[in-house]
Design a protein around this motif. Structure first.
Motif, PDB file in Angstrom:
ATOM      1  N   ARG A   1       0.806  -1.224   0.000  1.00  0.00           N
ATOM      2  CA  ARG A   1       0.000   0.000   0.000  1.00  0.00           C
ATOM      3  C   ARG A   1       0.842   1.279   0.000  1.00  0.00           C
ATOM      4  N   PRO A   2       1.856   1.380   0.864  1.00  0.00           N
ATOM      5  CA  PRO A   2       2.685   2.585   0.750  1.00  0.00           C
ATOM      6  C   PRO A   2       3.332   2.730  -0.628  1.00  0.00           C
ATOM      7  N   ASP A   3       3.647   1.591  -1.243  1.00  0.00           N
ATOM      8  CA  ASP A   3       4.286   1.677  -2.550  1.00  0.00           C
ATOM      9  C   ASP A   3       3.361   2.334  -3.574  1.00  0.00           C
ATOM     10  N   LEU A   4       2.042   2.167  -3.359  1.00  0.00           N
ATOM     11  CA  LEU A   4       1.090   2.770  -4.292  1.00  0.00           C
ATOM     12  C   LEU A   4       1.066   4.287  -4.163  1.00  0.00           C
ATOM     13  N   ALA A   5       1.597   4.791  -3.063  1.00  0.00           N
ATOM     14  CA  ALA A   5       1.598   6.240  -2.870  1.00  0.00           C
ATOM     15  C   ALA A   5       2.913   6.888  -3.303  1.00  0.00           C
ATOM     16  N   THR A   6       3.848   6.093  -3.810  1.00  0.00           N
ATOM     17  CA  THR A   6       5.091   6.671  -4.331  1.00  0.00           C
ATOM     18  C   THR A   6       4.809   7.303  -5.706  1.00  0.00           C
ATOM     19  N   PRO A   7       5.744   8.070  -6.222  1.00  0.00           N
ATOM     20  CA  PRO A   7       5.472   8.729  -7.505  1.00  0.00           C
ATOM     21  C   PRO A   7       5.313   7.768  -8.691  1.00  0.00           C
ATOM     22  N   VAL A   8       5.689   6.490  -8.542  1.00  0.00           N
ATOM     23  CA  VAL A   8       5.713   5.631  -9.727  1.00  0.00           C
ATOM     24  C   VAL A   8       4.333   5.175 -10.235  1.00  0.00           C
ATOM     25  N   PRO A   9       3.440   4.657  -9.358  1.00  0.00           N
ATOM     26  CA  PRO A   9       2.173   4.146  -9.907  1.00  0.00           C
ATOM     27  C   PRO A   9       1.179   5.259 -10.231  1.00  0.00           C
ATOM     28  N   ILE A  10       1.523   6.107 -11.169  1.00  0.00           N
ATOM     29  CA  ILE A  10       0.656   7.197 -11.590  1.00  0.00           C
ATOM     30  C   ILE A  10      -0.401   6.660 -12.554  1.00  0.00           C
ATOM     31  N   VAL A  11      -1.468   7.418 -12.696  1.00  0.00           N
ATOM     32  CA  VAL A  11      -2.517   7.010 -13.634  1.00  0.00           C
ATOM     33  C   VAL A  11      -2.473   7.907 -14.864  1.00  0.00           C
ATOM     34  N   ILE A  12      -2.281   7.247 -16.002  1.00  0.00           N
ATOM     35  CA  ILE A  12      -2.097   7.956 -17.270  1.00  0.00           C
ATOM     36  C   ILE A  12      -3.365   7.826 -18.100  1.00  0.00           C
ATOM     37  N   ASN A  13      -3.670   8.824 -18.894  1.00  0.00           N
ATOM     38  CA  ASN A  13      -4.806   8.784 -19.806  1.00  0.00           C
ATOM     39  C   ASN A  13      -4.530   7.739 -20.887  1.00  0.00           C
TER      40      ASN A  13
END
Lengths: 295, 567, 342
Positions: B201-213
């Motif tokens: 869960r913390p890993d999901l808040a790092t800059p990497v798992p961004i949501v792209i169009n």
């Protein structure tokens, strides 16, 4: 540049008159006189600097860090409490050596290459010409950076890089000077009396190219020091903790805005003074050897 | 993952911001006139083609940075640290961290609280092997397209597929392959876990798992480039609080607020300019003169002096899970002997270093009273202090009582702290008979020789982990073969302890004793000798409010405000 | 016929440049490969493992033998492809195209400034050789060339920006409050004037001033010295004496005959100084955050960015060749004595 086919310097008489002329020119030209005095001073510091300084230039906490100039520390102290005065003085030798060795190298190899090209012409000339064109077409400072970055930042590599970028100047000059003389009367005479090409080149022609070369050497000394300083500024200079003007200025530059001006001003002044001296010296030498001025 | 601290840090080090203008005429003109993108060529930045012609009566916030943004895509190979801020400010993630107020009154992110960003709520399945996220219904990308679970799926697939840094960072949260991600419907997204892990869960808040169009991105994808890396490199396609209005590579990046942002309170600032200014002195002059509003990531010395000057606000936050260390390499014969390493740990002049390299920013990491740690926190002070007699005595017990020679290396880009540190260490090592030569390694080479080839006998290293748990730090820095273990240190017990604790919840009763044991071994073996815990320093003009420290060490511009001015 | 002759000369010069260009391509290629650091490691990013580094190395073609790499590099070059810079993530060609105007604007303006000061100084010195004016000129220009540019730059910044507040903030070519003008010549000042926007032109000019002075100081010496030396030589020439003897006014002799003939060596020097100044830009650009090719090259070198370094060097070399050509052409135009000798 200014060169005319001067008559070969010969015999002691000419030398004596050379001295007289030097004295006359120095008296006539106070700036050159000043340059010679400064040069003597720098030489003195280079030779005896390490024995003259009040502190070990490497010792941290010779005083409190970042103190302004005072009676105890004439040039203040740096961020590790090292005595700036001692460092500036001791650095003289290294800076001078870098410049001297680099310039000597480019002088020796450059003029040998140029002299051969000028004397023999032909394919030697063309090949060396291409080589020099290639070096000259590089932005010289970037070439020096590249060489030091590729070979590693040691004093030797800084010297080599500086030597390489200065090489073309000597080679070109030697080539031109030899070229105009290779069929001069005194050379013909030497050839007719059975001297070998090498002998003629080394003993008859080359000495005549020395005066303009000396000018170039002196001017180049200044450039060489600046070049090393520039390399230091981008982090490719001499290794710490060795004191060197360029690196001291480069590091000190970061302290200007925060008000610790002595870190950059004193080594900077030393650097500028040295470069200035060599440049003026070169100018003075040019006056000495410039045939236009001998009238 | 890690903050990959050392090697890029140099680049990142000195940035600041600049804002400007007592002179009102300037603002007006600033972005008002549509003009060609002189440097980049407008073709590269289709989004920017039409600069809005608006009455920009308020001036932008200006940030001075020392390093350069080289890509708008955090997933791309070769994207540098500075560019991660695009992921922070222009994209949304499913979740984010909350914030907390630190003892000094400054605000920091809070590793222990997850808050909604794109997802409004989430629940873990009873078997603990999947997490289901419910997405916000009203969130849209900048082009107006609603944000759906399919976009999340595509973006996550991309992160685990492109390789390199993003893939490794996802892996740190046990997110390894596309099959783990499932879009149940437009607004429900599920992650299937390979195994439960406290890091997911913390890993999901790092800059990497961004949501792209994903729709817009797929339109630009080609067979050779299925993830549209070429396109996203130059164009951001996000739903985040700020859009990239203009990007002049190597000079500046201009953020413009996305007025339709739904995932948080609308930022107060309409426009933020990031100016890249390589010279530290120049940045300092700019912030002192008030030509920039923020100078981000400034050197320790400047931080101390600017704070003492009293005209600027300076926030120095110790970087979580990060240490500046003197690392010994166990491939180098003398350092195989633990007593040699301990001798060095006793020879380091910690206090001098903290004073003259850290300028007392950050936290001391030496002088613990007991060789046994009592708290399962990391980092914490090691039980060493400067004691040359003890150092000599230890060295005398070994085969190296007459000392030895060793090069002491550091990253050229880190020279602002590493060089004084190295000089001070060199001098003290000399006193116990160890002769060192200083070796500055240029940035490009640093990573190769220090971290990949791991062949520097003695060097200064500055790894920090994004995920703030001791086991995570140990995983990267104490297990042989892992990137930041530049010491080639191997200890079977530590390896086992790390494996046992890496996924374990921190409130598990077994967790604490295992971590204590791990730290105890590290203290005794000292392959890495901690010098101090560094801090990230930011200088701000008084009118700037709302700065928050984040673990990624990028400036989050969303909460910032300029006093007396409304967006 | 004369025209075709000149054209032939130009073509010949260009042809002569080919071997040097090839030499540069080769040397810069070898030099970059000798740089420490592995671009594949850099490009693979902070967390890459060995496998992904190997993949990237293969992608970048770095696993192939050097000669092969060189040939494919030449092939790319012939197609006008300079590769992509790993540090900035942009095609090298784009980078150079966008940064070269900045460097050229700075360098040309610095030279212009320098000329405006150095020519009068040189003339002054030459007409009064060995007077105190001469000595003063010499000391001044020598001091200028003795200052390390980064030192001068920072000092000027400190005084004129930080202390006095006269200069604008050193943030590149234009304060962000302005938008760059439509590109015509590449010079912001001129382009803004062309676009009828004097305010932007003024702002761009203000940004340009300090870095240009820094660089200009450094180039004073060669120009002033050469002017002095050449003028002295000319003034001692027969024809000047004749002109004087014929009773022509001093000023007229000096400007009409003296300068005209002394200008040739000065032009040659200018060419050398220009190419030298372009290289010296590197440090000035760094201090003033000037987005030129020099600062680009330094960054590239530090991260072993092969394509960028090679592109930069090639670009400079081509510039250099063109510059020499230009000087030759100017020479033939200015000096009626120079005829085409093949």
């Amino acid at each position: 540049m200014t060169q005319t086919a001067s008559t070969p310097a010969s015999a002691a008489g000419a030398q004596a008159s050379g001295w007289r002329q030097a004295r006359y020119l120095l008296a006539e030209n106070p700036v050159s006189a000043m340059a010679f005095v400064l040069f003597a001073l720098i030489l003195l510091l280079a030779l005896f600097g390490p024995w003259l300084v009040p502190y070990d230039p490497l010792a941290t906490y010779a005083g409190e860090p970042l103190q302004a100039p005072s009676a105890a520390h004439w040039f203040g102290t740096d961020n590790l409490g090292r005595d700036v005065f001692s460092r500036v003085v001791v650095a003289t030798r290294l800076d001078l050596s870098i410049a001297l060795v680099a310039v000597a190298l480019s002088f020796v190899f450059g003029s040998a290459l140029g002299a051969m090209a000028g004397y023999y012409g032909g394919w030697i000339d063309r090949l060396s010409g291409r080589l020099l064109d290639t070096i000259m077409a590089f932005p010289l400072f970037v070439l020096a950076m590249g060489i030091v970055a590729a070979a590693g930042n040691t004093v030797e590599n800084i010297v080599y890089a500086t030597a390489i970028i200065n090489l073309p100047f000597y080679a070109r000059m030697a080539r031109a000077e030899v070229n105009v003389r290779r069929n001069a009367g005194f050379v013909q005479a030497a050839r007719l009396s059975g001297n070998s090409d090498w002998r003629i080149l080394a003993l008859h022609i080359f000495p005549n190219t020395l005066p303009p070369m000396m000018v170039q050497i002196s001017l180049n000394m200044g450039w060489a020091i600046l070049n090393a300083a520039g390399l230091s500024f981008i982090g490719l200079g001499v290794r710490p903790p060795t004191p060197e003007w360029g690196i001291m200025v480069a590091e000190g530059a970061n302290f200007i805005i925060s008000g610790e001006w002595w870190l950059v001003v004193f080594p900077g002044a030393a650097l500028v003074l040295a470069v200035f001296t060599f440049n003026l010296l070169g100018d003075g030498l040019r006056d000495l050897v410039d045939p236009q001025r001998r009238t | 993952m890690p903050k990959h601290g050392a090697w890029l840090a140099c680049i990142v080090q000195s940035r600041g911001t600049s804002t400007k203008n007592e002179n009102p005429t300037m603002d007006r003109r600033t972005f008002v006139k549509g003009a060609s993108l002189a440097t980049l060529g407008a073709g590269l930045l289709p989004l920017l083609k039409s600069l809005p012609v608006q009455a920009a009566s308020n001036r932008p916030l200006v940030v001075a940075l020392g390093a350069s943004i080289n890509s708008l895509d955090i997933h791309r190979s070769g994207t540098n640290r500075t560019s991660y801020q695009i992921a922070v400010n222009c994209y949304d993630r499913l979740v984010s961290f909350g914030t907390k107020t630190l003892a000094d009154g400054s605000v920091s992110y809070d590793y222990n609280t997850l808050v909604p960003e794109l997802a409004t709520e989430w629940e873990t399945a009873e078997d603990g092997l999947s997490i289901t996220f419910h997405l916000r219904q009203d969130a849209t990308f900048w082009d107006g397209k609603p944000v759906t679970a399919h976009d999340v799926k595509w973006s996550f697939d991309r992160a685990v597929s492109v390789g390199g840094f993003p893939t490794m960072q996802m892996k740190a949260g046990s997110l390894e392959k596309p099959e783990q991600f499932e879009a149940l419907d437009d607004h429900t997204f599920r992650i299937h876990l390979l195994h439960p892990s406290k890091l997911t869960r913390p890993d999901l808040a790092t800059p990497v798992p961004i949501v792209i169009n994903s729709v817009a991105a797929k339109a630009e994808a080609t067979e050779a480039d299925p993830w549209a890396t070429e396109f996203l490199h130059r164009t951001a396609l996000g739903s985040g609080a700020f859009k990239v209005q203009r990007w002049d590579v190597g000079q500046q990046l201009v953020y413009e607020r996305n007025d339709d942002w739904k995932c948080g309170p609308l930022p107060a600032l309409q426009r933020v300019v990031i100016r890249e200014l390589p010279s530290t002195s120049t940045r300092r002059a700019l912030i002192e003169r008030g030509d920039v509003n923020i100078s981000f990531d400034i050197p320790n010395k400047d931080a101390r002096e600017l704070e003492a000057g009293g005209k600027l606000k300076v926030v120095s936050t110790p970087i979580e899970n990060c240490l500046f260390v003197l690392a010994t390499n166990l491939d180098f014969e003398p350092f195989k002997d633990k007593r040699v390493r301990q001798a060095i740990a006793y020879a380091v002049p910690y206090a001098d270093i903290f004073r003259n390299a850290a300028y007392e920013r950050g936290l001391p990491m030496w002088g613990a009273q007991s060789a046994k740690p009592t708290e399962a926190v990391w980092p914490q002070p090691f039980p060493y202090a400067t004691d040359l007699d003890k150092a000599k005595a230890l060295l005398a017990e070994t085969d190296y009582k007459d000392g030895f020679e060793v090069p002491l290396s550091f990253d050229l880009g880190q020279a602002d702290w590493a060089e004084p540190t190295a000089l001070l260490i060199q001098q003290n090592l000399q006193r116990i008979g160890i002769r060192t030569t200083l070796n500055k390694v240029p940035g490009a080479n640093w990573r190769t020789v220090a971290l990949v080839e791991k062949k520097l006998p003695l060097h200064l290293e500055n790894f920090g982990g994004w995920l703030n748990t001791p086991d995570y730090y140990f995983y990267w820095a104490y297990l042989k073969g892992n990137l930041f273990n530049s010491s080639n240190y191997e200890n079977a017990e530590i390896r086992q302890l790390v494996e046992e604790t890496l996924y374990m919840e921190q409130d598990d009763p077994q967790y604490r004793p295992k971590i204590l044991r791990m730290i105890e071994i590290a203290m005794d073996d000292v392959p890495r000798i901690p010098l101090w815990q560094p801090s990230v320093n930011v200088a701000m003009r008084p009118e700037v409010q709302g700065y928050q420290y984040w673990f990624h060490r990028q400036l989050d511009i969303r909460p910032l405000t300029l006093e007396g001015r409304q967006g | 016929m004369r025209v075709s002759n000149k054209l032939k000369l130009v073509l010949l010069r260009l042809l002569q440049a080919v071997p040097a260009l090839f030499g540069i391509v080769l040397v810069s290629f070898l030099l970059t490969r000798a740089l420490p650091g592995d671009p594949a490691v850099y490009f693979a990013g902070p967390m890459a493992d060995e496998q992904s580094i190997a993949e990237i190395r293969q992608q970048m073609g770095l696993d192939r033998p050097l000669p092969l790499q060189f040939f494919s590099y030449i092939g790319d070059l012939l197609q006008g492809e300079l590769g992509q810079s790993i540090s900035t993530g942009q095609p090298v060609l784009t980078e150079l195209a966008s940064r070269l105007p900045a460097s050229l604007e700075l360098t040309l303006f610095a030279l212009l400034l320098s000329l405006l000061v150095a020519l009068p100084l040189g003339i002054l010195a030459a007409t009064r050789p060995n007077s105190w004016v001469d000595h003063l000129c010499r000391v001044v220009v020598t001091a200028g060339v003795s200052l390390p540019t980064f030192f001068t730059g920072l000092l000027l910044l400190y005084i004129f920006y930080f202390l006095l507040g006269w200069a604008p903030s050193p943030m590149g070519r234009l304060d962000f409050a302005y938008l760059p003008p439509e590109t015509v010549t590449g010079s912001f000042v001129i382009d803004a004037l062309l676009a009828g926007d004097p305010e932007t032109a003024r702002a761009a000019f203000a940004q340009l001033l300090l870095p240009a002075i820094t660089l200009g100081l450094f180039t004073l010496a060669p120009i002033a010295r050469m002017t002095r030396a050449a003028l002295i030589q000319v003034l001692e020439g027969e024809f000047i004496r004749t002109a004087r003897a014929a009773g022509l006014a001093r000023r007229k002799v000096l400007y009409r005959y003296g300068l005209r003939n002394a200008i040739l060596p000065v032009i040659t020097t200018l060419g050398m100084v220009f190419s030298f100044a372009l290289g010296a830009n590197v440090l000035v650009e760094k201090v003033f955050a000037w987005p030129g090719i020099g600062s680009f090259a330094v960054e590239a070198l530090v991260v072993s960015d092969y394509a960028a370094v090679q592109g930069f060097v090639l670009c400079m070399a081509v510039l250099f060749v063109l510059l020499n050509l230009l000087i030759d052409v100017i020479y033939t135009l200015v000096d009626p004595r120079v005829r085409m000798e093949s």
